[in-house]
Design an enzyme around this catalytic site. Structure first.
Site, PDB file in Angstrom:
ATOM      1  N   ASP A 131      68.175  32.496 -11.301  1.00  0.00           N
ATOM      2  CA  ASP A 131      68.655  32.824 -12.644  1.00  0.00           C
ATOM      3  C   ASP A 131      69.689  31.751 -12.977  1.00  0.00           C
ATOM      4  OD1 ASP A 131      69.247  34.134 -15.027  1.00  0.00           O
ATOM      5  OD2 ASP A 131      70.707  35.459 -14.084  1.00  0.00           O
ATOM      6  N   GLU A 135      64.104  31.252 -14.474  1.00  0.00           N
ATOM      7  CA  GLU A 135      64.082  31.816 -15.825  1.00  0.00           C
ATOM      8  C   GLU A 135      63.927  30.700 -16.843  1.00  0.00           C
ATOM      9  OE1 GLU A 135      66.537  35.296 -17.145  1.00  0.00           O
ATOM     10  OE2 GLU A 135      67.445  33.735 -18.378  1.00  0.00           O
ATOM     11  N   ASP A 163      73.610  38.674 -11.875  1.00  0.00           N
ATOM     12  CA  ASP A 163      72.856  37.422 -11.747  1.00  0.00           C
ATOM     13  C   ASP A 163      71.978  37.435 -10.494  1.00  0.00           C
ATOM     14  OD1 ASP A 163      74.413  35.786 -13.939  1.00  0.00           O
ATOM     15  OD2 ASP A 163      75.939  36.668 -12.644  1.00  0.00           O
TER      16      ASP A 163
END
Length: 189
Positions: free
Chosen positions: A7, A68, A141
């Site tokens: 992430d 991501e 996260d």
């Protein structure tokens, strides 16, 4: 198959590692966050993120990396840091010849919760349940990185019954990713 989820972020870069087995069974391996200080020079922060991801790649030897997909946000400063961290992750994975999957936040949420607009708490709760953990991974996260890895394993088009050196059996792109790639091609013309 082992999957590293990332992430991306410049202040907090979430990381999560899972193992994927036949029948979409996933096992928790590692979760954490690579942190940098906003007061440090940009080049030092990028180097710290790069070193952190490199250490994870060396330690856990994943077969694939899920990152991501970066979208424009209202805060240009945030999106720039996210894009820079994402570029580091993509470059390091490519340097090692790893398969990389880019997944949008809504794809990840849909894969994990069944609802593409799920709240962070819902995603964290499902990650905890899927991996059989006692608590939601913290910070968020880290949970998001694990969700990315799970999404990639479940939607990435890989043969989880093959060896650790599994190869993709399809393009691994979702319809939304194919549409995004086609839109990018049209804009580039």
């Amino acid at each position: 198959m082992r999957i590293l989820g990332i992430d991306p972020g410049l202040t907090r870069c979430g990381v999560g590692v899972i193992d994927l087995a036949a029948g979409r069974r996933v096992t928790f391996v590692h979760a954490g966050v690579i942190r940098t200080l906003p007061t440090d020079p940009l080049e030092e922060r990028l180097l710290a993120v790069s070193r952190g991801i490199s250490e994870l790649l060396n330690e856990f030897a994943p077969d694939a990396v899920a990152v991501e997909r970066v979208f424009a946000q209202h805060n240009l400063r945030t999106v720039m840091g996210t894009a820079q961290a994402s570029g580091i992750a993509l470059s390091l994975a490519a340097d090692r010849g790893l398969t990389v999957g880019l997944h949008t936040p809504s794809e990840v949420k849909a894969a994990i919760t069944g609802y593409g607009a799920a709240a962070k708490q819902q995603v964290g709760t499902m990650v905890m349940r899927i991996l059989g953990l006692d608590a939601i991974p913290k910070p968020a996260d880290a949970a998001d990185a694990l969700a990315l890895a799970i999404c990639h394993g479940w939607r990435g088009g890989f043969d989880a019954t093959a060896s650790r050196a599994a190869q993709p059996v399809t393009s691994g792109e979702t319809p939304a990713q194919r549409a995004w790639r086609e839109a990018e091609r049209r804009v580039a013309r």
